[in-house]
Design a protein around this motif. Structure first.
Motif, PDB file in Angstrom:
ATOM      1  N   PHE A  16     -19.458  33.640 -53.687  1.00 48.39           N
ATOM      2  CA  PHE A  16     -20.451  33.489 -54.690  1.00 48.39           C
ATOM      3  C   PHE A  16     -21.720  33.605 -54.548  1.00 48.39           C
ATOM      4  CE2 PHE A  16     -16.625  30.862 -56.489  1.00 48.39           C
ATOM      5  CZ  PHE A  16     -15.343  31.887 -56.597  1.00 48.39           C
ATOM      6  N   ALA A  17     -22.870  33.422 -54.624  1.00 50.95           N
ATOM      7  CA  ALA A  17     -24.072  33.461 -54.537  1.00 50.95           C
ATOM      8  C   ALA A  17     -24.599  33.053 -56.346  1.00 50.95           C
ATOM      9  CB  ALA A  17     -24.632  34.557 -54.053  1.00 50.95           C
ATOM     10  N   LEU A  18     -24.681  31.260 -56.329  1.00 49.74           N
ATOM     11  CA  LEU A  18     -25.095  31.487 -57.473  1.00 49.74           C
ATOM     12  C   LEU A  18     -25.816  29.916 -57.937  1.00 49.74           C
ATOM     13  CD1 LEU A  18     -21.386  31.296 -59.450  1.00 49.74           C
ATOM     14  CD2 LEU A  18     -22.598  33.036 -59.320  1.00 49.74           C
ATOM     15  N   TYR A  19     -26.477  29.754 -59.167  1.00 50.21           N
ATOM     16  CA  TYR A  19     -26.997  28.582 -59.232  1.00 50.21           C
ATOM     17  C   TYR A  19     -26.143  27.295 -59.860  1.00 50.21           C
ATOM     18  CZ  TYR A  19     -31.467  30.410 -59.600  1.00 50.21           C
ATOM     19  OH  TYR A  19     -32.512  32.073 -58.304  1.00 50.21           O
ATOM     20  N   PRO A  20     -25.640  26.368 -59.324  1.00 47.32           N
ATOM     21  CA  PRO A  20     -24.443  25.707 -59.802  1.00 47.32           C
ATOM     22  C   PRO A  20     -24.727  24.778 -61.236  1.00 47.32           C
ATOM     23  CG  PRO A  20     -25.276  24.771 -57.511  1.00 47.32           C
ATOM     24  CD  PRO A  20     -26.111  26.388 -58.161  1.00 47.32           C
ATOM     25  N   SER A  21     -25.716  24.867 -61.473  1.00 46.17           N
ATOM     26  CA  SER A  21     -26.398  24.651 -62.779  1.00 46.17           C
ATOM     27  C   SER A  21     -25.731  25.721 -64.256  1.00 46.17           C
ATOM     28  CB  SER A  21     -26.958  23.986 -63.440  1.00 46.17           C
ATOM     29  OG  SER A  21     -28.263  25.274 -62.722  1.00 46.17           O
ATOM     30  N   TRP A  22     -25.185  26.785 -63.591  1.00 46.07           N
ATOM     31  CA  TRP A  22     -25.337  28.303 -65.167  1.00 46.07           C
ATOM     32  C   TRP A  22     -24.108  27.884 -64.318  1.00 46.07           C
ATOM     33  CZ3 TRP A  22     -28.494  32.387 -64.905  1.00 46.07           C
ATOM     34  CH2 TRP A  22     -30.314  32.247 -65.527  1.00 46.07           C
ATOM     35  N   TRP A  23     -23.555  27.511 -63.762  1.00 46.62           N
ATOM     36  CA  TRP A  23     -22.148  28.293 -63.385  1.00 46.62           C
ATOM     37  C   TRP A  23     -20.830  26.950 -63.456  1.00 46.62           C
ATOM     38  CZ3 TRP A  23     -20.593  32.847 -64.311  1.00 46.62           C
ATOM     39  CH2 TRP A  23     -21.635  33.665 -64.347  1.00 46.62           C
ATOM     40  N   GLY A  24     -20.865  25.460 -64.066  1.00 51.23           N
ATOM     41  CA  GLY A  24     -19.738  24.866 -63.818  1.00 51.23           C
ATOM     42  C   GLY A  24     -18.533  25.665 -64.203  1.00 51.23           C
ATOM     43  N   GLY A  25     -17.497  25.364 -63.634  1.00 51.65           N
ATOM     44  CA  GLY A  25     -16.448  25.577 -64.641  1.00 51.65           C
ATOM     45  C   GLY A  25     -15.385  27.276 -63.546  1.00 51.65           C
ATOM     46  N   LEU A  26     -16.671  27.364 -62.372  1.00 56.31           N
ATOM     47  CA  LEU A  26     -16.315  28.017 -62.050  1.00 56.31           C
ATOM     48  C   LEU A  26     -16.604  28.060 -60.443  1.00 56.31           C
ATOM     49  CD1 LEU A  26     -17.166  31.995 -62.268  1.00 56.31           C
ATOM     50  CD2 LEU A  26     -17.395  30.963 -59.672  1.00 56.31           C
ATOM     51  N   ALA A  27     -18.202  27.505 -59.656  1.00 52.77           N
ATOM     52  CA  ALA A  27     -18.531  27.516 -59.047  1.00 52.77           C
ATOM     53  C   ALA A  27     -17.616  25.950 -58.101  1.00 52.77           C
ATOM     54  CB  ALA A  27     -20.135  27.379 -58.564  1.00 52.77           C
ATOM     55  N   ASP A  28     -17.500  25.253 -59.235  1.00 53.80           N
ATOM     56  CA  ASP A  28     -17.066  23.768 -58.426  1.00 53.80           C
ATOM     57  C   ASP A  28     -15.434  23.964 -58.941  1.00 53.80           C
ATOM     58  OD1 ASP A  28     -17.894  23.737 -61.717  1.00 53.80           O
ATOM     59  OD2 ASP A  28     -17.437  21.575 -61.654  1.00 53.80           O
ATOM     60  N   VAL A  29     -14.727  24.718 -58.864  1.00 50.61           N
ATOM     61  CA  VAL A  29     -13.935  24.526 -59.636  1.00 50.61           C
ATOM     62  C   VAL A  29     -12.442  25.055 -58.452  1.00 50.61           C
ATOM     63  CG1 VAL A  29     -11.660  25.153 -60.723  1.00 50.61           C
ATOM     64  CG2 VAL A  29     -13.631  24.331 -61.991  1.00 50.61           C
ATOM     65  N   PHE A  30     -13.434  26.994 -58.723  1.00 51.23           N
ATOM     66  CA  PHE A  30     -13.526  28.266 -57.560  1.00 51.23           C
ATOM     67  C   PHE A  30     -13.435  28.235 -56.185  1.00 51.23           C
ATOM     68  CE2 PHE A  30     -12.083  28.809 -62.153  1.00 51.23           C
ATOM     69  CZ  PHE A  30     -10.682  28.955 -61.611  1.00 51.23           C
ATOM     70  N   GLY A  31     -14.201  27.305 -56.137  1.00 51.63           N
ATOM     71  CA  GLY A  31     -15.353  27.781 -54.799  1.00 51.63           C
ATOM     72  C   GLY A  31     -15.644  26.422 -53.960  1.00 51.63           C
ATOM     73  N   ARG A  32     -16.132  26.926 -52.352  1.00 49.55           N
ATOM     74  CA  ARG A  32     -15.767  26.422 -51.640  1.00 49.55           C
ATOM     75  C   ARG A  32     -17.656  26.584 -51.115  1.00 49.55           C
ATOM     76  NH1 ARG A  32     -15.803  24.821 -46.041  1.00 49.55           N
ATOM     77  NH2 ARG A  32     -14.640  27.954 -46.070  1.00 49.55           N
ATOM     78  N   ARG A  33     -18.044  24.884 -51.183  1.00 51.78           N
ATOM     79  CA  ARG A  33     -19.275  25.015 -50.653  1.00 51.78           C
ATOM     80  C   ARG A  33     -20.002  25.747 -48.996  1.00 51.78           C
ATOM     81  NH1 ARG A  33     -24.863  22.582 -52.625  1.00 51.78           N
ATOM     82  NH2 ARG A  33     -27.011  22.678 -51.212  1.00 51.78           N
ATOM     83  N   VAL A  34     -20.480  26.692 -49.389  1.00 52.45           N
ATOM     84  CA  VAL A  34     -20.729  26.825 -47.260  1.00 52.45           C
ATOM     85  C   VAL A  34     -22.104  27.195 -46.742  1.00 52.45           C
ATOM     86  CG1 VAL A  34     -18.543  28.130 -46.379  1.00 52.45           C
ATOM     87  CG2 VAL A  34     -19.820  29.409 -47.615  1.00 52.45           C
ATOM     88  N   ASP A  35     -23.134  27.100 -47.654  1.00 53.02           N
ATOM     89  CA  ASP A  35     -24.700  27.435 -47.658  1.00 53.02           C
ATOM     90  C   ASP A  35     -25.387  27.128 -49.030  1.00 53.02           C
ATOM     91  OD1 ASP A  35     -26.634  28.075 -45.782  1.00 53.02           O
ATOM     92  OD2 ASP A  35     -26.193  29.931 -45.328  1.00 53.02           O
ATOM     93  N   ALA A  36     -26.795  27.612 -48.498  1.00 56.96           N
ATOM     94  CA  ALA A  36     -27.356  26.831 -49.432  1.00 56.96           C
ATOM     95  C   ALA A  36     -29.229  27.764 -49.359  1.00 56.96           C
ATOM     96  CB  ALA A  36     -27.928  25.229 -50.183  1.00 56.96           C
ATOM     97  N   VAL A  37     -29.507  27.661 -50.306  1.00 58.90           N
ATOM     98  CA  VAL A  37     -31.007  27.965 -49.620  1.00 58.90           C
ATOM     99  C   VAL A  37     -31.885  27.321 -50.564  1.00 58.90           C
ATOM    100  CG1 VAL A  37     -32.638  30.049 -49.587  1.00 58.90           C
ATOM    101  CG2 VAL A  37     -30.635  30.493 -48.760  1.00 58.90           C
ATOM    102  N   LYS A  38     -32.899  26.652 -50.279  1.00 61.13           N
ATOM    103  CA  LYS A  38     -33.205  26.082 -51.385  1.00 61.13           C
ATOM    104  C   LYS A  38     -35.113  26.191 -50.939  1.00 61.13           C
ATOM    105  CE  LYS A  38     -33.912  21.484 -53.169  1.00 61.13           C
ATOM    106  NZ  LYS A  38     -34.036  20.100 -53.274  1.00 61.13           N
ATOM    107  N   ILE A  39     -35.866  26.273 -52.407  1.00 65.94           N
ATOM    108  CA  ILE A  39     -37.303  26.294 -52.257  1.00 65.94           C
ATOM    109  C   ILE A  39     -38.094  25.670 -52.703  1.00 65.94           C
ATOM    110  CG2 ILE A  39     -37.299  29.073 -51.925  1.00 65.94           C
ATOM    111  CD1 ILE A  39     -37.457  29.185 -54.978  1.00 65.94           C
ATOM    112  N   GLU A  40     -39.332  25.224 -51.979  1.00 68.08           N
ATOM    113  CA  GLU A  40     -39.953  24.354 -52.631  1.00 68.08           C
ATOM    114  C   GLU A  40     -40.790  25.400 -53.388  1.00 68.08           C
ATOM    115  OE1 GLU A  40     -39.776  21.309 -52.105  1.00 68.08           O
ATOM    116  OE2 GLU A  40     -38.292  21.699 -50.684  1.00 68.08           O
TER     117      GLU A  40
END
Length: 680
Positions: free
Chosen positions: A483-507
């Motif tokens: 998955f490549a998702l915004y966690p706040s948009w996909w509650g119930g999917l990203a946190d249930v069916f996914g395991r966080r492995v990387d992230a890109v954060k911008i300023e």
């Protein structure tokens, strides 16, 4: 002497190129500096167009990604087809943006040429006084920084401007053509009006009055035939597109309309929807039609000049459609849930129409003599100068937004493309750069990308668990593995069916939906295997699976009811299986009901059956169950444990395929997840 007109024409083209190319450089140069050399794209939607263009170049028109099938989610039918030659010529990756930039500049210059033809003085009183207006026409094109932001964004707005200019010229040709040529010229208007709609759907607000204007100029020709020639091409285009959508996706509307229109949301009341539309209109009016034009007082100049054009005999056939189109398209885009975001890009066509109408008004006023020409020049100067205070801010916003997209979406694409082993398929939400630049197949959970006719767009409106239900329909090897998702948009999917492995954060985020996009590895083990069927079942309805709901003519209480929910609990399999199992469902408030029809293919003849209802934990409730027009049976349901699925069994005396079953919540709120019909 024969050289003088040619020299004047060359000088005019040079004078038009200077503001257009100067504005382009003013936006692109700072953005290139911010992106570190990545061609600037201030919206990720630009890459969605690039994806459609690449698919078209590879022989898959109207597809977002080859292999995904038909997609109605492109906001423009024509723009990807115009970009596709650039891909074939070697403009690949982010460099397709350079081709889009060259195309935008060419389109704006073409719009300037069209304005010159509309504004060039013709013989008659006042011709000498108005001759200067055609020379300042290019300034009207680039005078509003908010519009320039969209012109050069890489989106379809500049192409729309070029088509708009040619459509206006075509209407003028109808006016001037001899009777024998008018039918052909009216048909030209009709084809260009259809092209307008194909480039931006809300341009129908302009296409319709333009067709009427072309018919009004029929002269001795029949009015009905004239209107048919000017309007049928757009009507046929809309009909063909709707028919293709229905045949290939099950929806008459395009995926963008299904996903983004306020009216498509089943949960709010009509009053709540009206309030959202009013909020959008207020934001568009204040920010796009007032502030962006220099403030409330200065913003009146464009409508004033447009009104002058509408009153002038020579320009009213163009000015009236432009004013109707400007405000009509603004009303249409106010129905879009995202209308007041993304730097108000949806207001760009309205601004373009108002500016052209204003230019016609300046010319109409200037033709009335030297004094009027002086007033026209003063009004034109004020209308063009007032928005200029926003140039620095819009250029800076363009650069920062481009840096956001390069720093987040482009970077996520790079990281996914570099993963080993290479991901099979990525799940994302309306993200264009990630699949386009990584080359990894994708499923758009919001549905704009389309996937084999499945209703992801409609499901995303109903709720995230409805999207998961569609993924459950896919074979295991076809399901996304990252998955490549915004966690706040996909509650119930990203946190249930996914395991966080990387992230890109911008300023300094000014354009992305969130400052962090997260990469997950998928785990779909809680989903049922595709095609799994419970023993003894003659029919079933998987609640919140929109495909299953449609097949059973399922109805939920709307508005203010039927909200989609999801859970992963043990005890969901046949035979007392304790493995955790996902299911989505709907909330049926007290006093409301859900209903469905037994499938015509159900393996059951008329007679008794057992209705099995899946629910989760909660306090005591009471349900009323009725078959067809029969009486309602009350079913008392005791308190259920919260840590596992529970089932409610209801004996039915007499059912047959086609019968409609109604389940009403008599006491408490019923959380309905699944329905089975069993042999007794």
């Amino acid at each position: 002497m024969w050289r003088a007109p040619r020299i004047r024409l060359l000088l005019w083209h040079a004078s038009a190129a200077i503001p257009v190319l100067g504005a382009a450089a003013a936006f692109y140069a700072p953005a290139l500096a911010r992106t570190g050399g990545v061609w600037p794209a201030p919206l990720d939607d630009v890459y969605i167009h690039f994806g459609f263009a690449r698919a078209a170049a590879l022989g898959h028109p109207l597809s977002w990604i080859p292999g995904n099938g038909y997609s109605s989610g492109g906001t423009s039918l024509t723009y990807p087809l115009v970009l596709a030659p650039g891909y074939l010529l070697g403009f690949r990756g982010t460099w397709l943006g350079l081709f889009a930039a060259l195309l935008a500049c060419a389109a704006l210059l073409d719009l300037c040429r069209s304005l010159r033809r509309l504004l060039a003085p013709r013989a008659g009183p006042g011709a000498a006084s108005s001759g200067w207006v055609a020379w300042v026409a290019p300034l009207f094109v680039v005078a509003v920084p908010l519009l320039d932001w969209s012109w050069f964004s890489g989106m379809e707005v500049a192409l729309l401007g070029a088509v708009l200019g040619r459509a206006l010229v075509a209407v003028r040709r109808v006016e001037l053509a001899p009777p024998a040529r008018r039918p052909a010229e009216q048909l030209r208007v009709g084809l260009l009006a259809a092209l307008l709609v194909a480039t931006r759907p809300e341009a129908i607000a302009l296409a319709a009055p333009l067709a009427v204007a072309a018919a009004h100029a029929a002269g001795s020709l029949g009015a009905v035939a004239s209107l048919a020639r000017a309007s049928l091409p757009a009507a046929l285009l809309l009909g063909a597109h709707a028919t293709a959508n229905r045949a290939l996706t099950g929806e008459w509307g395009a995926a963008g309309a299904v996903r983004k229109l306020i009216l498509a949301n089943p949960y709010p009341t009509p009053l709540e929807k009206a309030v959202e539309v009013i909020k959008n209109l207020a934001a568009l009016r204040v920010q796009a039609l007032e502030s962006a034009l220099g403030g409330p007082s200065w913003a009146l100049l464009l409508p004033l000049l447009g009104a002058i054009a509408a009153l002038a005999r020579r320009s009213r056939r163009l000015a009236v459609p432009l004013l109707i189109g400007a405000y009509g398209s603004l009303l249409l885009v106010a129905l879009n849930t995202t209308a007041r975001y993304q730097n108000l890009r949806y207001a760009a066509p309205s601004l373009a129409m108002l500016l052209i109408a204003a230019a016609l008004g300046v010319e109409a006023l200037a033709r009335r003599g030297r004094l009027a020409a002086g007033v026209a020049a003063a009004l034109a100067f004020a209308a063009l100068a007032a928005p200029s205070v926003w140039f620095a801010r819009q250029i800076d916003h363009f650069a920062r937004a481009s840096a956001n997209i390069a720093g987040q979406q482009v970077e996520v694409a790079r990281r996914l493309g570099a993963r080993a082993p290479r991901p099979r398929r990525v799940l994302l939400g309306d993200a264009g750069a990630i699949p386009y630049l990584s080359g990894i197949p994708a499923i758009d959970g919001l549905g704009l990308g389309g996937y084999r006719g499945m209703p992801f767009a409609r499901a995303s409106v109903h709720g995230v668990p409805a999207v998961v239900e569609l993924i459950e329909r896919l074979d295991a090897a076809e399901r996304p593995d990252v998955f490549a998702l915004y966690p706040s948009w996909w509650g119930g999917l990203a946190d249930v069916f996914g395991r966080r492995v990387d992230a890109v954060k911008i300023e300094d985020n000014v354009i992305c939906a969130a400052d962090e996009k997260v990469i997950y590895e998928a785990d779909w083990s809680a989903l049922a295997p595709p095609g799994e069927r419970r023993d003894g079942v003659v029919d079933e309805v998987d609640i919140a699976d929109l495909v299953d709901e449609r097949a059973h003519r399922y109805a939920f209480p709307s508005p203010r009811g039927g909200w989609v929910i999801g859970a992963v609990l043990p005890g969901g399999g046949d035979g007392g299986d304790s493995a955790p199992r996902f299911d989505a469902g709907r909330i049926i408030p007290e006093g409301r009901e859900q209903s469905f029809a037994i499938g015509s293919a159900a393996a059951i003849s008329r007679g008794p059956a057992v209705l099995v209802l899946r629910t989760d934990g909660g306090g005591p409730i009471a349900l009323g169950v009725a078959v067809a027009a029969g009486g309602e049976v009350r079913v008392e349901v005791p308190e259920r444990p919260a840590d596992r699925w529970s089932e409610i069994r209801v004996p039915l005396r007499d059912v047959a395929p086609g019968d409609r079953i109604r389940i009403r919540s008599l006491l408490g709120t019923f959380r309905s997840f699944h329905v089975w019909l069993l042999r007794p």
